[in-house]
Enzyme design. Sequence first.
Site, PDB file in Angstrom:
ATOM      1  CB  CYS A   1       3.089   9.108 -13.310  1.00  0.00           C
ATOM      2  SG  CYS A   1       2.045   8.999 -14.775  1.00  0.00           S
TER       3      CYS A   1
ATOM      4  CB  CYS B   1      -7.867  -7.258  18.427  1.00  0.00           C
ATOM      5  SG  CYS B   1      -7.214  -8.759  17.676  1.00  0.00           S
TER       6      CYS B   1
END
Length: 357
Positions: free
Chosen positions: A182, A315
């Site tokens: 779409c 991290c």
Amino acid sequence: MESDTARYARQVALPGFGSGAQQALGASRVLVIGAGGLGSTVIPALVAAGVGSLTVVDDDSVELSNLHRQYVHSTADVGRNKAESASARALQIAPAVMTPVGERLTAANALPLFADHDLVIDGSDNFVTRYLVADAAELSGIPVVWGAVSQYGGQLSVTTPGGPGYRDLFPAPPSPGSVLSCEEGGVFPATVAVIGALMAGEALKLLTGVGSPLVGRVTAYDALGGSFRELQFGPDPQRSAVTALVDYEAFCGVEKRSTDVSARELSGMHPLIIDVREAWEAEIAALPDSLLIPLGSLESVAPTLDPHADIVLVCHHGIRSAQALGLLQSLGFNRARHLTGGIDAWAREIDPTMARY
């Protein structure tokens, strides 16, 4: 109840319908896959008709570009999970047991979901989910109403246990990229509404025994010409029976979404960045606008986070963020990813002024 009698009076009065069919709807449990364009018509229609219980599965969030065709949602729902938004709207229409499931249908959760329902409505927008639904339905012995829309055209059909199915009609998926989404090709809103309404009609027929469902037949609609046509199909004698669910991304040739994000990729993104290091590490160096949740606290904090958000875990070197990713994935955070190389990679590749340790 008198209120129920009034609510469904015009339906019960239909020839061949009656109170027995209405009671059957009230006792029915329907699983709806997708609360987008097709689901936006199907869900309100089934609830308004008196279906007693609907489970709506969709991991997507409402976007402004959805609203021209996804009428079950409103501007106020932008950013909200579609399953939750559609369920809330349904309850404003008529009483029903609504169960929103804000996650993607997968080979891991499909069979348990199917086992608790009488009928599946497939309003998904991708071939991975369509083949998964078809196979899970065959294994579960449950009927399916499916529909699809592309630009100005749409189609729908019905699969029942023992009858011809989706794989008989489409033995193999199209090559990736050959069918426009779409977003790429656009979609005519009235086409979505027409196909959704027809799907709701097929569902009501299956649940009540009224009429002749589209088994072994496909109805196609062309909005530009305002015309319908029908294609008949039967079982493929060469097709093998489904014995187990498979890797549907691989089957459809779809490249799986990587859970790894490089520093350079992250520099062009705007996700929710969760730093799973300790506080003393964040004092040395941290990414702008990152949310500090040390790894040891992540599981207890996770219920306060949006499981549908685009999350990148960070991290020091990528070790703890990979552990955090596994934790969030086990809790249903399907869009979470992590920064490979950690904040150290960011310092080396993006911001050489950042302190390293």
